[in-house]
Design a protein around this motif. Structure first.
Motif, PDB file in Angstrom:
ATOM      1  N   SER A 215      31.079 108.722  70.609  1.00 55.55           N
ATOM      2  CA  SER A 215      29.688 109.127  70.377  1.00 55.55           C
ATOM      3  C   SER A 215      29.520 110.642  70.378  1.00 55.55           C
ATOM      4  N   LEU A 216      30.529 111.378  70.872  1.00 52.35           N
ATOM      5  CA  LEU A 216      30.424 112.832  70.966  1.00 52.35           C
ATOM      6  C   LEU A 216      31.128 113.570  69.833  1.00 52.35           C
ATOM      7  N   THR A 217      31.927 112.857  69.053  1.00 50.42           N
ATOM      8  CA  THR A 217      32.850 113.517  68.135  1.00 50.42           C
ATOM      9  C   THR A 217      32.639 113.081  66.686  1.00 50.42           C
ATOM     10  N   LEU A 218      33.337 113.776  65.798  1.00 50.65           N
ATOM     11  CA  LEU A 218      33.496 113.361  64.404  1.00 50.65           C
ATOM     12  C   LEU A 218      34.964 113.541  64.032  1.00 50.65           C
ATOM     13  N   GLY A 219      35.455 112.655  63.150  1.00 50.72           N
ATOM     14  CA  GLY A 219      36.817 112.805  62.666  1.00 50.72           C
ATOM     15  C   GLY A 219      36.900 113.812  61.535  1.00 50.72           C
ATOM     16  N   LEU A 220      35.901 113.799  60.671  1.00 50.38           N
ATOM     17  CA  LEU A 220      35.874 114.724  59.530  1.00 50.38           C
ATOM     18  C   LEU A 220      34.435 114.936  59.101  1.00 50.38           C
ATOM     19  N   LEU A 221      34.117 116.160  58.703  1.00 56.25           N
ATOM     20  CA  LEU A 221      32.751 116.533  58.369  1.00 56.25           C
ATOM     21  C   LEU A 221      32.234 115.814  57.119  1.00 56.25           C
ATOM     22  N   PRO A 222      30.914 115.640  57.007  1.00 57.32           N
ATOM     23  CA  PRO A 222      30.350 115.120  55.758  1.00 57.32           C
ATOM     24  C   PRO A 222      30.683 116.074  54.614  1.00 57.32           C
ATOM     25  N   HIS A 223      31.198 115.524  53.519  1.00 55.14           N
ATOM     26  CA  HIS A 223      31.614 116.360  52.387  1.00 55.14           C
ATOM     27  C   HIS A 223      31.724 115.506  51.138  1.00 55.14           C
ATOM     28  N   CYS A 224      31.805 116.163  49.998  1.00 51.18           N
ATOM     29  CA  CYS A 224      32.166 115.532  48.735  1.00 51.18           C
ATOM     30  C   CYS A 224      33.498 116.111  48.293  1.00 51.18           C
ATOM     31  N   ASP A 225      34.268 115.360  47.548  1.00 46.18           N
ATOM     32  CA  ASP A 225      35.582 115.824  47.118  1.00 46.18           C
ATOM     33  C   ASP A 225      35.452 116.765  45.931  1.00 46.18           C
ATOM     34  N   ARG A 226      36.298 117.777  45.891  1.00 48.02           N
ATOM     35  CA  ARG A 226      36.181 118.824  44.876  1.00 48.02           C
ATOM     36  C   ARG A 226      36.872 118.469  43.571  1.00 48.02           C
ATOM     37  N   HIS A 227      37.679 117.429  43.553  1.00 47.85           N
ATOM     38  CA  HIS A 227      38.521 117.144  42.404  1.00 47.85           C
ATOM     39  C   HIS A 227      37.895 116.069  41.511  1.00 47.85           C
ATOM     40  N   LEU A 228      38.730 115.254  40.862  1.00 47.39           N
ATOM     41  CA  LEU A 228      38.242 114.282  39.877  1.00 47.39           C
ATOM     42  C   LEU A 228      38.130 112.872  40.444  1.00 47.39           C
ATOM     43  N   LEU A 229      39.168 112.417  41.134  1.00 52.28           N
ATOM     44  CA  LEU A 229      39.228 111.031  41.600  1.00 52.28           C
ATOM     45  C   LEU A 229      40.088 110.975  42.852  1.00 52.28           C
ATOM     46  N   THR A 230      39.686 110.123  43.816  1.00 53.34           N
ATOM     47  CA  THR A 230      40.464 109.906  45.037  1.00 53.34           C
ATOM     48  C   THR A 230      40.892 108.456  45.119  1.00 53.34           C
ATOM     49  N   VAL A 231      42.171 108.243  45.429  1.00 50.07           N
ATOM     50  CA  VAL A 231      42.732 106.910  45.683  1.00 50.07           C
ATOM     51  C   VAL A 231      43.128 106.893  47.148  1.00 50.07           C
ATOM     52  N   LEU A 232      42.428 106.091  47.955  1.00 54.44           N
ATOM     53  CA  LEU A 232      42.593 106.124  49.413  1.00 54.44           C
ATOM     54  C   LEU A 232      43.150 104.817  49.952  1.00 54.44           C
ATOM     55  N   SER A 233      44.226 104.916  50.714  1.00 55.17           N
ATOM     56  CA  SER A 233      44.705 103.807  51.539  1.00 55.17           C
ATOM     57  C   SER A 233      44.186 104.047  52.944  1.00 55.17           C
ATOM     58  N   GLN A 234      43.228 103.203  53.399  1.00 50.19           N
ATOM     59  CA  GLN A 234      42.677 103.440  54.739  1.00 50.19           C
ATOM     60  C   GLN A 234      43.252 102.489  55.772  1.00 50.19           C
ATOM     61  N   GLY A 235      44.178 101.614  55.383  1.00 46.11           N
ATOM     62  CA  GLY A 235      44.780 100.717  56.364  1.00 46.11           C
ATOM     63  C   GLY A 235      43.789  99.682  56.849  1.00 46.11           C
ATOM     64  N   ASP A 236      44.035  99.153  58.056  1.00 42.37           N
ATOM     65  CA  ASP A 236      43.202  98.051  58.549  1.00 42.37           C
ATOM     66  C   ASP A 236      42.250  98.484  59.662  1.00 42.37           C
ATOM     67  N   VAL A 237      42.073  99.795  59.844  1.00 39.69           N
ATOM     68  CA  VAL A 237      41.147 100.305  60.860  1.00 39.69           C
ATOM     69  C   VAL A 237      40.008 101.049  60.169  1.00 39.69           C
ATOM     70  N   ALA A 238      38.790 100.632  60.424  1.00 42.41           N
ATOM     71  CA  ALA A 238      37.626 101.259  59.800  1.00 42.41           C
ATOM     72  C   ALA A 238      37.354 102.626  60.418  1.00 42.41           C
ATOM     73  N   GLY A 239      36.692 103.473  59.663  1.00 41.84           N
ATOM     74  CA  GLY A 239      36.333 104.799  60.150  1.00 41.84           C
ATOM     75  C   GLY A 239      35.695 105.654  59.076  1.00 41.84           C
ATOM     76  N   LEU A 240      35.874 105.268  57.810  1.00 39.36           N
ATOM     77  CA  LEU A 240      35.264 105.980  56.693  1.00 39.36           C
ATOM     78  C   LEU A 240      33.821 105.509  56.518  1.00 39.36           C
ATOM     79  N   GLN A 241      32.907 106.473  56.352  1.00 42.24           N
ATOM     80  CA  GLN A 241      31.523 106.166  56.037  1.00 42.24           C
ATOM     81  C   GLN A 241      31.124 106.916  54.771  1.00 42.24           C
TER      82      GLN A 241
END
Length: 351
Positions: A215-241
């Motif tokens: 509740s006190l932290t963030l893993g990564l700041l709110p942002h948009c990606d600067r490039h064209l396309l992202t292909v993400l493998s996030q595994g089986d643990v949620a954390g992306l919003q």
């Protein structure tokens, strides 16, 4: 350099990782599950048949991708043709790297963004003194060459071959998706080929250790990606919003899926039809989380602007001016990844 992956387990969050209340995540995870908000990202079945001769099926898949992109800016893909052994092979090798003793990793630690392979912590876009609960590898991963591979670590021994295999597969999937996006928008299938997607492909391998008080932290700041396309493998643990209708939507893991999202260049080239959506990473207290993001980039000298096919002077005039991608990269760094600040540098403002 301080690395979370080598620190002893913390009983409480150190002050340097504690964000002020207004910057903390409203939704937190407890372990791998989170509250059910009733909305989930679309899951697109690529159907290998759609890529091998069934024109009708391919057209339907392309249209489904564009619909998902227009509503969410994010979607997940299954039946994508990348073998689970390829994905698991590199994820295991990367996890081994993060688990190595600190003295074996220290030679790779650097904040020099020009290095083709480096290990760092928090984020280079953090302009405050508060640190993000994240270690990461940032590397060039494609095209694979002997010159590139020599920058990759020799230990663990599986790292180089597994990375090369995963990189080739992820890049091929990205090119397939770009072709489908183009067709779904009514553009020629090879519209995104060449300079628009021909830059050096980058990869971020993000490692988020368990956090004593998410509740006190963030893993990564709110942002948009600067490039064209992202292909993400996030595994089986949620954390992306992802931002959706003014709130944060948790991207729940789907077995075997890749998460796909569009970067700023896609938004500009499509004249806003496919937007780059803000996203962030949150932490959890139970398990480590690792995500692998493959980032498809234009060439630095590529000239970018709205595609003529996406512009109508009367009903849908050009929203962005033309520029060279290297100019955009400079503006992105100056704006510290802020979506509105960076795009405002390239918008055409009309009275």
């Amino acid at each position: 350099m301080e690395l979370l992956c080598n620190a002893p387990a913390h009983a409480s969050v150190p002050d340097r990782y504690v964000f002020p209340p207004e910057k903390r995540a409203a939704l937190q995870l407890d372990g791998v599950d989170g509250p059910d908000d009733g909305v989930t990202l679309p899951v697109v079945d690529l159907h290998r048949a759609a890529l091998s001769g069934d024109d009708g099926l391919r057209r339907r898949v392309a249209e489904e991708i564009v619909r998902a992109g227009k509503e969410f800016g994010f979607f997940q893909v299954v039946n994508h043709g990348v073998g689970e052994d390829v994905v698991r092979g590199f994820r295991d090798a990367a996890a081994e790297f993060f688990a190595m003793p600190v003295e074996e990793k220290m030679p790779y630690c650097s904040d020099d963004q020009s290095k083709p392979f480096r290990l760092a912590s928090s984020t280079s876009y953090d302009k405050s003194e508060t640190r993000y609960w994240r270690d990461y590898l940032k590397l060039q991963c494609h095209p694979v060459s002997d010159e590139l591979v020599r920058h990759w670590p020799m230990e663990p021994t599986s790292f180089r071959p597994r990375l090369a295999e995963f990189s080739e597969a992820a890049h091929e999937l990205a090119q397939t998706l770009l072709s489908l996006v183009a067709e779904g928008l009514g553009l020629r299938a090879d519209f995104f080929a060449g300079d628009l997607s021909g830059g050096e492909t980058q990869m971020n391998v993000n490692y988020y250790p368990p956090c004593p008080d998410p509740s006190l932290t963030l893993g990564l700041l709110p942002h948009c990606d600067r490039h064209l396309l992202t292909v993400l493998s996030q595994g089986d643990v949620a954390g992306l919003q992802a931002r959706y209708n003014g709130r944060w939507l948790l991207v729940r893991p789907v077995p075997g899926a890749f998460v796909i999202n569009f970067g700023h260049q896609m938004e500009i080239v499509t004249n806003g039809a496919l937007a780059s959506v803000e996203h962030r990473a949150i932490t959890n207290s139970a398990v480590a989380r690792m995500s692998v993001a493959t980032l498809i980039m234009p060439k630095m000298e590529c000239r970018i602007g709205p595609a003529p096919e996406m512009v109508d002077d009367e009903t849908n005039p050009a929203k962005f001016r033309e520029f060279v991608f290297s100019e955009f990269m400079e503006a992105y760094n100056t704006a510290a990844a802020s979506r509105e600040d960076v795009l405002d540098s390239f918008r055409i403002h009309r009275d």
